[in-house]
Scaffold this active site. Structure first.
Site, PDB file in Angstrom:
ATOM      1  N   GLY A 132       0.836  -1.197   0.000  1.00  0.00           N
ATOM      2  CA  GLY A 132       0.000   0.000   0.000  1.00  0.00           C
ATOM      3  C   GLY A 132       0.863   1.235   0.000  1.00  0.00           C
ATOM      4  N   GLU A 244      -1.672  15.250  -4.948  1.00  0.00           N
ATOM      5  CA  GLU A 244      -2.693  14.295  -4.536  1.00  0.00           C
ATOM      6  C   GLU A 244      -3.066  14.504  -3.072  1.00  0.00           C
ATOM      7  OE1 GLU A 244      -3.364   9.456  -3.981  1.00  0.00           O
ATOM      8  OE2 GLU A 244      -1.681  10.195  -5.182  1.00  0.00           O
ATOM      9  N   GLY A 341     -27.307  12.527  18.375  1.00  0.00           N
ATOM     10  CA  GLY A 341     -27.923  11.454  19.141  1.00  0.00           C
ATOM     11  C   GLY A 341     -28.272  10.275  18.255  1.00  0.00           C
TER      12      GLY A 341
END
Length: 381
Positions: A132, A244, A341
């Protein structure tokens, strides 16, 4: 504080993009999320109004303008609409520099007109199942055989992976040469041996096609290599990664602003214990904290955009922008969801979708940990 990044021409373009998004994108994005992909026709319509390839020379259909503020306008309006499935940031901000700056005249003629019109959708294939952030760890190979490279390997998590017509593939042309053994090749739709796997099911960004790509003895002409010679791919990637990462930071700040705005409005109207929840000190203090941090991030990112336009944005500055704003985005969205909530956990509320979409921001384009490593190395320890 007043924002002074944009000039009149950017604000006029902003209005054009906003109208396009309201007309062509907003009414359909929910369906695209169910489909897991954005129709190609929308790309073409966006191309018709000039939303792609600002830096592409005029002779190839572009505006011939190198001004990242136009890119920022598009990213911000996409976020404002909640249209997280559009892969236009990848097309405009990530792929464009490679096709404008590293191509021959013949390659420009072949690819750039379609890039600008939206008829050629692009992707860049770096990530692999075992590599990666470590780009030097890629295993996809491209072995020279006469006038072709023979490409073998697998890529994953590729944005625009299903729709793409042109894919910039990061491959090893000399597996023993380390950083100097990497080359960028453009693989085109229909090349024999090039196949796409499944459209990956993700936590968020549901309308964005993200795919696995497979290369089985794909013969790619030498004419599809980016750059005058092989072995320069790693350095070409390093040169373009700051833009990027700036692009990701632009999205992060815009997303944080949008969620904060909708949460403030929610707190004005939501009643609890006989009064608006915005009247509770905890709510006011939390919103004050978030508003301050988001505004500070906004001005830093705008400063980075200006620096980038003057070719002065460093890899370290881009790394700072990327990690700080994406972590902030996740913090803002999480806190804002809490203020909603139980309703915040319902997907019919935009804050829930924003929560799902935001999580990947600290991962792609280089993880937060990698960004800190880049910054840390700059100290010369």
């Amino acid at each position: 504080m007043e924002r002074d990044l944009f000039e009149e021409e950017h604000l006029l373009f902003q209005q054009t993009v906003r109208e396009f998004m309201a007309r062509e994108v907003a009414p359909h994005h929910d369906q695209w999320e169910k489909d897991g992909i954005v129709p190609r026709e929308v790309w073409k319509r966006a191309g018709e109004v000039g939303m792609f390839g600002f830096s592409v020379p005029e002779e190839y259909g572009g505006a011939g303008i190198t001004d990242f503020r136009y890119n920022a306008v598009i990213s911000e309006e996409i976020i404002r609409t909640g249209a997280s499935g559009l892969g236009w940031g990848l097309h405009n901000d990530v792929v464009a520099p490679y096709l404008v700056e590293l191509t021959t005249d013949e390659q420009k003629q072949r690819w750039l007109p379609g890039f600008v019109s939206g008829e050629l959708i692009t992707a860049i294939a770096m990530t692999e199942p075992g590599a990666g952030s470590d780009l030097q760890g890629i295993r996809t190979t491209a072995i020279r055989d006469g006038d072709h490279y023979v490409v073998n390997g697998q890529k994953t998590f590729i944005t625009n992976g299903i729709n793409s017509d042109l894919v910039i593939v990061v491959a090893k042309t000399d597996p023993e040469a380390g950083a100097r053994g990497t080359t960028l090749l453009v693989v085109e739709r229909g090349m024999e041996g090039f196949t796409r796997g499944r459209n990956l099911e993700k936590v968020g960004l549901k309308a964005q096609d993200t795919a696995e790509l497979f290369f089985d003895n794909v013969r790619v002409p030498v004419e599809n290599r980016l750059g005058p010679k092989e072995g320069e791919g790693f350095f070409q990637l390093m040169n373009n990664l700051p833009q990027e990462r700036l692009s990701i930071a632009v999205v992060a700040v815009a997303a944080a602003e949008a969620v904060l705005e909708m949460t403030i409005e929610y707190c004005r109207n939501r009643q609890a214990f006989g009064r608006n929840i915005g009247k509770f000190q905890n709510t006011r203090f939390l919103l004050a904290e978030l508003a301050t941090e988001v505004e500070i991030a906004r001005h830093y990112v705008d400063k980075c955009i200006v620096a980038h336009n003057h070719r002065k944005l460093t890899a370290v500055d881009a790394a700072k922008a990327k990690w700080w704003t994406t972590e902030l985005q996740n913090k803002v969205v999480d806190r804002c969801l809490q203020l909603h909530g139980g309703y915040g956990y319902m997907l019919e509320y935009p804050v829930a979708k924003a929560w799902l979409d935001s999580r990947v921001q600290t991962i792609y384009g280089g993880t937060t940990e990698i960004m800190k490593e880049i910054i840390g190395r700059s100290f010369g320890f």
